[in-house]
Scaffold this motif. Sequence first.
Motif, PDB file in Angstrom:
ATOM      1  N   MET A 171       0.843  -1.201   0.000  1.00  0.00           N
ATOM      2  CA  MET A 171       0.000   0.000   0.000  1.00  0.00           C
ATOM      3  C   MET A 171       0.880   1.254   0.000  1.00  0.00           C
ATOM      4  O   MET A 171       1.852   1.325   0.736  1.00  0.00           O
ATOM      5  N   PRO A 172       0.572   2.223  -0.851  1.00  0.00           N
ATOM      6  CA  PRO A 172       1.363   3.455  -0.828  1.00  0.00           C
ATOM      7  C   PRO A 172       1.149   4.209   0.471  1.00  0.00           C
ATOM      8  O   PRO A 172       0.090   4.161   1.069  1.00  0.00           O
ATOM      9  N   GLU A 173       2.180   4.905   0.897  1.00  0.00           N
ATOM     10  CA  GLU A 173       2.103   5.659   2.143  1.00  0.00           C
ATOM     11  C   GLU A 173       1.361   6.972   1.916  1.00  0.00           C
ATOM     12  O   GLU A 173       1.579   7.656   0.915  1.00  0.00           O
ATOM     13  N   ARG A 174       0.472   7.326   2.840  1.00  0.00           N
ATOM     14  CA  ARG A 174      -0.295   8.557   2.717  1.00  0.00           C
ATOM     15  C   ARG A 174       0.508   9.736   3.244  1.00  0.00           C
ATOM     16  O   ARG A 174       1.167   9.641   4.278  1.00  0.00           O
ATOM     17  N   ARG A 175       0.428  10.841   2.528  1.00  0.00           N
ATOM     18  CA  ARG A 175       1.132  12.039   2.937  1.00  0.00           C
ATOM     19  C   ARG A 175       0.225  13.257   2.730  1.00  0.00           C
ATOM     20  O   ARG A 175      -0.719  13.193   1.966  1.00  0.00           O
ATOM     21  N   PRO A 176       0.502  14.376   3.398  1.00  0.00           N
ATOM     22  CA  PRO A 176      -0.277  15.585   3.142  1.00  0.00           C
ATOM     23  C   PRO A 176      -0.030  16.084   1.729  1.00  0.00           C
ATOM     24  O   PRO A 176       1.032  15.853   1.158  1.00  0.00           O
ATOM     25  N   CYS A 177      -1.021  16.764   1.174  1.00  0.00           N
ATOM     26  CA  CYS A 177      -0.864  17.274  -0.188  1.00  0.00           C
ATOM     27  C   CYS A 177       0.176  18.385  -0.214  1.00  0.00           C
ATOM     28  O   CYS A 177       0.482  19.013   0.795  1.00  0.00           O
ATOM     29  N   TYR A 178       0.704  18.654  -1.389  1.00  0.00           N
ATOM     30  CA  TYR A 178       1.798  19.616  -1.538  1.00  0.00           C
ATOM     31  C   TYR A 178       1.396  21.009  -1.079  1.00  0.00           C
ATOM     32  O   TYR A 178       2.120  21.669  -0.326  1.00  0.00           O
ATOM     33  N   ALA A 179       0.228  21.485  -1.519  1.00  0.00           N
ATOM     34  CA  ALA A 179      -0.185  22.850  -1.170  1.00  0.00           C
ATOM     35  C   ALA A 179      -0.362  22.998   0.330  1.00  0.00           C
ATOM     36  O   ALA A 179       0.010  24.016   0.910  1.00  0.00           O
ATOM     37  N   CYS A 180      -0.951  22.008   0.986  1.00  0.00           N
ATOM     38  CA  CYS A 180      -1.158  22.095   2.430  1.00  0.00           C
ATOM     39  C   CYS A 180       0.166  22.037   3.173  1.00  0.00           C
ATOM     40  O   CYS A 180       0.343  22.710   4.190  1.00  0.00           O
ATOM     41  N   SER A 181       1.122  21.245   2.695  1.00  0.00           N
ATOM     42  CA  SER A 181       2.433  21.197   3.320  1.00  0.00           C
ATOM     43  C   SER A 181       3.113  22.557   3.238  1.00  0.00           C
ATOM     44  O   SER A 181       3.714  23.034   4.201  1.00  0.00           O
ATOM     45  N   LYS A 182       3.008  23.208   2.087  1.00  0.00           N
ATOM     46  CA  LYS A 182       3.604  24.526   1.917  1.00  0.00           C
ATOM     47  C   LYS A 182       2.931  25.540   2.829  1.00  0.00           C
ATOM     48  O   LYS A 182       3.585  26.370   3.455  1.00  0.00           O
ATOM     49  N   ALA A 183       1.617  25.486   2.897  1.00  0.00           N
ATOM     50  CA  ALA A 183       0.884  26.444   3.712  1.00  0.00           C
ATOM     51  C   ALA A 183       1.193  26.244   5.196  1.00  0.00           C
ATOM     52  O   ALA A 183       1.341  27.208   5.941  1.00  0.00           O
ATOM     53  N   ASP A 184       1.295  24.985   5.633  1.00  0.00           N
ATOM     54  CA  ASP A 184       1.658  24.708   7.023  1.00  0.00           C
ATOM     55  C   ASP A 184       3.021  25.300   7.344  1.00  0.00           C
ATOM     56  O   ASP A 184       3.229  25.912   8.388  1.00  0.00           O
ATOM     57  N   ALA A 185       3.972  25.115   6.440  1.00  0.00           N
ATOM     58  CA  ALA A 185       5.311  25.641   6.672  1.00  0.00           C
ATOM     59  C   ALA A 185       5.308  27.154   6.731  1.00  0.00           C
ATOM     60  O   ALA A 185       6.027  27.771   7.510  1.00  0.00           O
ATOM     61  N   ALA A 186       4.456  27.778   5.915  1.00  0.00           N
ATOM     62  CA  ALA A 186       4.413  29.238   5.858  1.00  0.00           C
ATOM     63  C   ALA A 186       3.946  29.856   7.156  1.00  0.00           C
ATOM     64  O   ALA A 186       4.400  30.925   7.542  1.00  0.00           O
ATOM     65  N   ALA A 223     -10.316  25.015   2.588  1.00  0.00           N
ATOM     66  CA  ALA A 223     -11.556  24.242   2.593  1.00  0.00           C
ATOM     67  C   ALA A 223     -12.055  24.005   1.172  1.00  0.00           C
ATOM     68  O   ALA A 223     -12.685  22.982   0.889  1.00  0.00           O
ATOM     69  N   THR A 224     -11.758  24.936   0.272  1.00  0.00           N
ATOM     70  CA  THR A 224     -12.235  24.806  -1.109  1.00  0.00           C
ATOM     71  C   THR A 224     -11.156  25.079  -2.148  1.00  0.00           C
ATOM     72  O   THR A 224     -11.312  24.706  -3.308  1.00  0.00           O
ATOM     73  N   HIS A 225     -10.073  25.749  -1.770  1.00  0.00           N
ATOM     74  CA  HIS A 225      -9.048  26.169  -2.726  1.00  0.00           C
ATOM     75  C   HIS A 225      -7.670  25.765  -2.200  1.00  0.00           C
ATOM     76  O   HIS A 225      -7.185  26.367  -1.238  1.00  0.00           O
ATOM     77  N   THR A 226      -7.046  24.775  -2.829  1.00  0.00           N
ATOM     78  CA  THR A 226      -5.735  24.332  -2.371  1.00  0.00           C
ATOM     79  C   THR A 226      -4.593  24.863  -3.229  1.00  0.00           C
ATOM     80  O   THR A 226      -3.429  24.593  -2.935  1.00  0.00           O
ATOM     81  N   ASP A 227      -4.893  25.623  -4.269  1.00  0.00           N
ATOM     82  CA  ASP A 227      -3.822  26.199  -5.074  1.00  0.00           C
ATOM     83  C   ASP A 227      -3.248  27.419  -4.361  1.00  0.00           C
ATOM     84  O   ASP A 227      -3.926  28.107  -3.597  1.00  0.00           O
ATOM     85  N   GLU A 228      -1.988  27.700  -4.629  1.00  0.00           N
ATOM     86  CA  GLU A 228      -1.277  28.730  -3.876  1.00  0.00           C
ATOM     87  C   GLU A 228      -1.703  30.145  -4.241  1.00  0.00           C
ATOM     88  O   GLU A 228      -1.634  31.047  -3.392  1.00  0.00           O
ATOM     89  N   GLU A 229      -2.130  30.386  -5.464  1.00  0.00           N
ATOM     90  CA  GLU A 229      -2.590  31.732  -5.811  1.00  0.00           C
ATOM     91  C   GLU A 229      -3.831  32.102  -4.997  1.00  0.00           C
ATOM     92  O   GLU A 229      -3.927  33.212  -4.464  1.00  0.00           O
ATOM     93  N   SER A 230      -4.773  31.182  -4.882  1.00  0.00           N
ATOM     94  CA  SER A 230      -5.988  31.446  -4.111  1.00  0.00           C
ATOM     95  C   SER A 230      -5.676  31.658  -2.632  1.00  0.00           C
ATOM     96  O   SER A 230      -6.232  32.555  -1.988  1.00  0.00           O
ATOM     97  N   ILE A 231      -4.779  30.822  -2.080  1.00  0.00           N
ATOM     98  CA  ILE A 231      -4.409  30.948  -0.668  1.00  0.00           C
ATOM     99  C   ILE A 231      -3.717  32.280  -0.419  1.00  0.00           C
ATOM    100  O   ILE A 231      -4.019  32.994   0.547  1.00  0.00           O
ATOM    101  N   ALA A 232      -2.778  32.650  -1.289  1.00  0.00           N
ATOM    102  CA  ALA A 232      -2.058  33.912  -1.119  1.00  0.00           C
ATOM    103  C   ALA A 232      -2.995  35.111  -1.233  1.00  0.00           C
ATOM    104  O   ALA A 232      -2.886  36.077  -0.469  1.00  0.00           O
ATOM    105  N   ALA A 233      -3.927  35.053  -2.183  1.00  0.00           N
ATOM    106  CA  ALA A 233      -4.884  36.154  -2.343  1.00  0.00           C
ATOM    107  C   ALA A 233      -5.753  36.302  -1.105  1.00  0.00           C
ATOM    108  O   ALA A 233      -6.076  37.421  -0.677  1.00  0.00           O
ATOM    109  N   ALA A 234      -6.129  35.181  -0.500  1.00  0.00           N
ATOM    110  CA  ALA A 234      -6.914  35.237   0.731  1.00  0.00           C
ATOM    111  C   ALA A 234      -6.118  35.899   1.853  1.00  0.00           C
ATOM    112  O   ALA A 234      -6.657  36.696   2.633  1.00  0.00           O
TER     113      ALA A 234
END
Length: 225
Positions: free
Chosen positions: A1-16, A95-106
């Motif tokens: 079974m592949p190992e589950r990991r957080p998605c890329y955008a959420c990992s970046k946002a958490d680090a930020a 909750a609805t937008h995981t892309d970085e442009e949307s997160i940054a604009a928010a």
Amino acid sequence: MPERRPCYACSKADAAVGSPPSSGNGCARCRKSTSWTRSTRRPAGRPSRTLFSTSAPSGRRGTNGAAMRVLPVGWAVPVSRPDLRRRHAVALARATHTDEESIAAACVMAALSAWSVESVRLDAVLDAGREEAEWALGQFTGAAGVREFLDALDGRWRPPVEGIGLAAGETIAAVAHVLAEAAAGETLSDALLRAVLLGGDTDTVAALAGGILGGQAPEAATDLP
């Protein structure tokens, strides 16, 4: 079974914002069930950007829904706690937008709304937005669209002739365009009319600009017809 990991955008946002990384079966933040398999070609723990990225597909940009609903975050969190404001803005966006442009604009819109209720001049509110946009560009590699906001503050942005679209960066640039004119002496009614006359997604632009101007000068509402 592949190992589950957080998605890329959420990992970046958490680090930020300094949050601990997501973990568990799929992404605990945005609930996407993203998986990847460890590869001997990569150091352990480094995900494949191609498989992991939740940014908008090539040729498409993040949309403005997250920025549209984030103003209350700024109103609720004092400007002395930018990390907390960013954490809430990012969580609400994801909750609805995981892309970085949307997160940054928010994040930019939350900063504007936070400073709009601090009894400062509109110029100071826009300066806070500039600082937040520069911060976001340094944190999110996929947030290049936010540069349009800075261009609008500097007078280098022009509204598209076909009207304002749904792209997050374009939307907050239109808001900056309207607010910059308001800072030069326009009334609230004039600013909202300007937002509507831009065409396209005018309800979003007018609502965001009106929310900032109303927070900055509540008595300006008496100017409305």
